[in-house]
Design a protein around this motif. Structure first.
Motif, mmCIF file in Angstrom:
data_model
loop_
_atom_site.group_PDB
_atom_site.id
_atom_site.type_symbol
_atom_site.label_atom_id
_atom_site.label_comp_id
_atom_site.label_asym_id
_atom_site.label_seq_id
_atom_site.Cartn_x
_atom_site.Cartn_y
_atom_site.Cartn_z
ATOM 1 N N PHE A 246 49.881 -6.923 -44.556
ATOM 2 C CA PHE A 246 48.757 -7.092 -44.342
ATOM 3 C C PHE A 246 47.490 -6.835 -45.876
ATOM 4 C CE2 PHE A 246 43.792 -6.084 -43.245
ATOM 5 C CZ PHE A 246 43.741 -7.293 -43.333
ATOM 6 N N ILE A 247 47.406 -5.314 -45.617
ATOM 7 C CA ILE A 247 47.032 -4.955 -47.262
ATOM 8 C C ILE A 247 47.233 -4.910 -48.414
ATOM 9 C CG2 ILE A 247 46.879 -2.421 -48.535
ATOM 10 C CD1 ILE A 247 45.061 -2.705 -45.680
ATOM 11 N N LEU A 248 48.917 -5.123 -49.193
ATOM 12 C CA LEU A 248 49.106 -5.641 -49.801
ATOM 13 C C LEU A 248 49.253 -6.974 -50.350
ATOM 14 C CD1 LEU A 248 53.151 -4.144 -49.918
ATOM 15 C CD2 LEU A 248 50.352 -3.172 -51.624
ATOM 16 N N SER A 249 48.458 -7.697 -48.272
ATOM 17 C CA SER A 249 48.162 -9.283 -48.976
ATOM 18 C C SER A 249 46.647 -9.313 -49.761
ATOM 19 C CB SER A 249 48.593 -10.018 -47.900
ATOM 20 O OG SER A 249 48.280 -9.303 -47.253
ATOM 21 N N ILE A 250 46.114 -8.966 -49.272
ATOM 22 C CA ILE A 250 44.483 -8.689 -49.661
ATOM 23 C C ILE A 250 43.813 -8.891 -51.296
ATOM 24 C CG2 ILE A 250 44.353 -9.166 -46.678
ATOM 25 C CD1 ILE A 250 42.598 -5.606 -47.657
ATOM 26 N N GLY A 251 42.476 -9.203 -51.125
ATOM 27 C CA GLY A 251 42.992 -9.012 -52.485
ATOM 28 C C GLY A 251 43.154 -9.128 -53.656
ATOM 29 N N THR A 252 44.720 -10.087 -53.628
ATOM 30 C CA THR A 252 45.109 -10.573 -54.630
ATOM 31 C C THR A 252 44.820 -12.185 -55.267
ATOM 32 O OG1 THR A 252 47.030 -11.333 -53.196
ATOM 33 C CG2 THR A 252 46.673 -9.072 -54.085
ATOM 34 N N LYS B 181 48.624 -11.996 -61.008
ATOM 35 C CA LYS B 181 50.222 -11.564 -61.211
ATOM 36 C C LYS B 181 50.154 -11.023 -62.737
ATOM 37 C CE LYS B 181 54.273 -11.125 -59.270
ATOM 38 N NZ LYS B 181 54.864 -10.236 -60.514
ATOM 39 N N SER B 182 49.983 -12.190 -63.713
ATOM 40 C CA SER B 182 50.422 -11.290 -65.178
ATOM 41 C C SER B 182 48.715 -9.711 -65.078
ATOM 42 C CB SER B 182 49.308 -11.811 -66.152
ATOM 43 O OG SER B 182 49.759 -11.760 -67.245
ATOM 44 N N VAL B 183 47.423 -9.630 -64.184
ATOM 45 C CA VAL B 183 47.135 -9.006 -64.422
ATOM 46 C C VAL B 183 47.867 -7.840 -63.676
ATOM 47 C CG1 VAL B 183 45.210 -7.449 -63.566
ATOM 48 C CG2 VAL B 183 44.991 -9.996 -64.924
ATOM 49 N N GLU B 184 48.086 -7.724 -62.725
ATOM 50 C CA GLU B 184 48.942 -7.043 -61.769
ATOM 51 C C GLU B 184 50.396 -6.492 -62.150
ATOM 52 O OE1 GLU B 184 49.635 -7.275 -57.163
ATOM 53 O OE2 GLU B 184 51.113 -8.468 -58.207
ATOM 54 N N ASP B 185 50.878 -7.149 -62.609
ATOM 55 C CA ASP B 185 52.612 -6.436 -63.620
ATOM 56 C C ASP B 185 52.165 -5.595 -64.725
ATOM 57 O OD1 ASP B 185 53.567 -8.378 -62.108
ATOM 58 O OD2 ASP B 185 54.416 -9.862 -62.974
ATOM 59 N N VAL C 45 42.045 -3.752 -61.040
ATOM 60 C CA VAL C 45 43.146 -5.346 -60.946
ATOM 61 C C VAL C 45 42.952 -6.289 -59.999
ATOM 62 C CG1 VAL C 45 45.955 -5.543 -60.285
ATOM 63 C CG2 VAL C 45 44.800 -3.445 -61.712
ATOM 64 N N TYR C 46 42.506 -5.774 -58.880
ATOM 65 C CA TYR C 46 42.056 -6.591 -57.636
ATOM 66 C C TYR C 46 40.907 -6.309 -57.479
ATOM 67 C CZ TYR C 46 47.321 -5.430 -57.201
ATOM 68 O OH TYR C 46 48.262 -5.181 -56.975
ATOM 69 N N PRO C 47 39.719 -7.390 -57.800
ATOM 70 C CA PRO C 47 38.976 -7.325 -57.757
ATOM 71 C C PRO C 47 37.629 -7.172 -56.216
ATOM 72 C CG PRO C 47 39.261 -8.272 -59.331
ATOM 73 C CD PRO C 47 40.353 -8.717 -58.799
ATOM 74 N N GLY C 48 38.437 -8.181 -55.316
ATOM 75 C CA GLY C 48 38.264 -8.318 -54.283
ATOM 76 C C GLY C 48 38.307 -7.486 -52.720
ATOM 77 N N PHE C 49 39.432 -6.554 -53.677
ATOM 78 C CA PHE C 49 40.017 -5.406 -52.484
ATOM 79 C C PHE C 49 39.024 -4.990 -51.783
ATOM 80 C CE2 PHE C 49 42.506 -1.597 -51.287
ATOM 81 C CZ PHE C 49 43.171 -2.351 -51.146
ATOM 82 N N THR C 50 38.614 -4.025 -52.055
ATOM 83 C CA THR C 50 37.763 -3.149 -51.365
ATOM 84 C C THR C 50 36.911 -3.441 -50.823
ATOM 85 O OG1 THR C 50 36.299 -2.625 -53.356
ATOM 86 C CG2 THR C 50 38.112 -0.905 -53.545
ATOM 87 N N SER D 197 46.954 -21.639 -61.207
ATOM 88 C CA SER D 197 46.813 -20.795 -62.526
ATOM 89 C C SER D 197 45.899 -19.739 -62.440
ATOM 90 C CB SER D 197 45.444 -21.853 -63.177
ATOM 91 O OG SER D 197 44.437 -22.158 -62.773
ATOM 92 N N VAL D 198 45.666 -19.629 -60.886
ATOM 93 C CA VAL D 198 44.385 -18.362 -61.034
ATOM 94 C C VAL D 198 44.594 -17.145 -60.483
ATOM 95 C CG1 VAL D 198 42.733 -17.223 -59.483
ATOM 96 C CG2 VAL D 198 42.418 -19.432 -60.419
#
Length: 338
Positions: free
Chosen positions: A332-338, A223-227, A263-268, A217-218
């Motif tokens: 790798f960059i695209l895979s993190i923080g999502t 994915k919805s926020v990203e789109d 969009v990606y709260p944990g990315f930075t 669900s998370v």
């Protein structure tokens, strides 16, 4: 009365003490002294120098031990011939007069900071202080005496102290010091590198654990926020701006960072925990996460496209400790923080 008796007692003790034990603070013979001038009772005088046939050199060790040798300078170094080792004592006669004892044989002595004059059988021998000779060769000359003690031919033996060998010895010494420092620095850097690698591996594992343990669900909500973001007018404006190669100010980069954090709260946080990046490296990663093409990233950052590609490869190697391509870093960059 009591103080007078104490004073008389102290005066008596001083009068009865051995003159050889008197303080000798007025003269310090420690060092090297080179014979410069001789004056005979007849009035004849003679000067001496280090070159040529050389001259006599006296080396005093803590005022008690005298090494006497003949010494001469040559183009390649120092020529030394040991002659005698003598026990020396100075006796303060008072009034600035001194008695110089060599193995108990007394000689009058006059001294200053730079010269000493010793009288032997009516002949005056004047020596001048040779600090540079003592600092450079004093230990070597004393070593010659130590090695020549058991040799019956010591007085007929000459020793060559080579300047070139001394320079070579100094060179080898400093080379060893330099190599030792290089090894120490290399080991320290390796230890720091290993510690940093372990930290990176732990952080990478934590990132993987976060990705794998997310509830479906998370993931769907993210994915919805990203789109929604990539379909927004804000994102479309950013794509148009980067496509035209417009340089961005600090305020613009802060806005990009803010949008990504939405969009990606944990990315930075995850990105900055991996490696202390420069501004160019960090901003490159932000634009990769926003799926901006490499040529547009290069234009916005005022770099060549191949420079941005090389930067991504270097980042991959720094973080993962092995060679990798630019696309592997992008994945790798695209895979993190999502």
């Amino acid at each position: 009365m009591k103080h007078t008796l104490i004073l008389l007692l102290l005066m008596t003790l001083c009068a009865c003490s051995d003159p050889q034990e008197q303080p000798r603070d007025g003269i310090d013979l420690t060092g090297a002294w080179v014979l410069r001038h001789v004056q005979f009772p007849s009035g004849t005088e003679q000067d001496y120098a280090l070159g040529g046939d050389g001259t006599t050199c006296l080396i005093y060790d803590r005022r008690h031990l005298l090494y006497e040798c003949n010494i001469a300078t040559t183009p390649t170094g120092l020529l030394v011939q040991p002659t005698a080792t003598t026990t020396v004592t100075l006796v303060d006669k008072g009034g600035g007069e001194w008695l110089y004892l060599e193995n108990g044989d007394p000689h009058p002595l006059r001294a200053s900071d730079s010269t000493i004059t010793i009288q032997r059988m009516g002949i005056l021998y004047t020596f001048s202080r040779a600090d540079s000779l003592y600092s450079e060769w004093g230990a070597d000359i004393r070593d010659i005496f130590d090695r020549a003690t058991d040799s019956p031919e010591a007085e007929n033996t000459r020793y060559m102290l080579s300047t070139r060998e001394r320079q070579l010895t100094n060179y080898v010494y400093w080379l060893v010091v330099a190599v030792a420092l290089i090894v120490i620095v290399a080991v320290a850097n390796y230890v720091v590198y290993r510690r940093r690698r372990r930290q990176m591996q732990l952080q990478l594992q934590q990132i993987r654990d976060v990705q794998q343990n997310r509830a479906p669900s998370v993931r769907q909500a993210a994915k919805s926020v990203e789109d929604t973001f990539f379909a927004s007018d804000e994102y479309a404006a950013l794509v148009r701006r980067t496509a035209t190669g417009q340089l961005m100010k600090d305020a613009d980069w802060q806005q990009v960072e803010h949008s990504l954090m939405t969009v990606y709260p944990g990315f930075t946080t995850q990105l900055q925990s991996l490696y202390p990046m420069s501004d160019v490296e960090y901003r490159t990663c932000l634009l990769i996460k926003l799926r901006i093409p490499t040529k547009d990233i290069a234009a916005v950052l005022a770099r060549e496209a191949n420079t941005i590609s090389s930067l991504r490869k270097r980042l991959y190697k720094k973080v993962f400790g092995r060679e990798g391509g630019a696309k592997e870093w992008d994945d790798f960059i695209l895979s993190i923080g999502t």
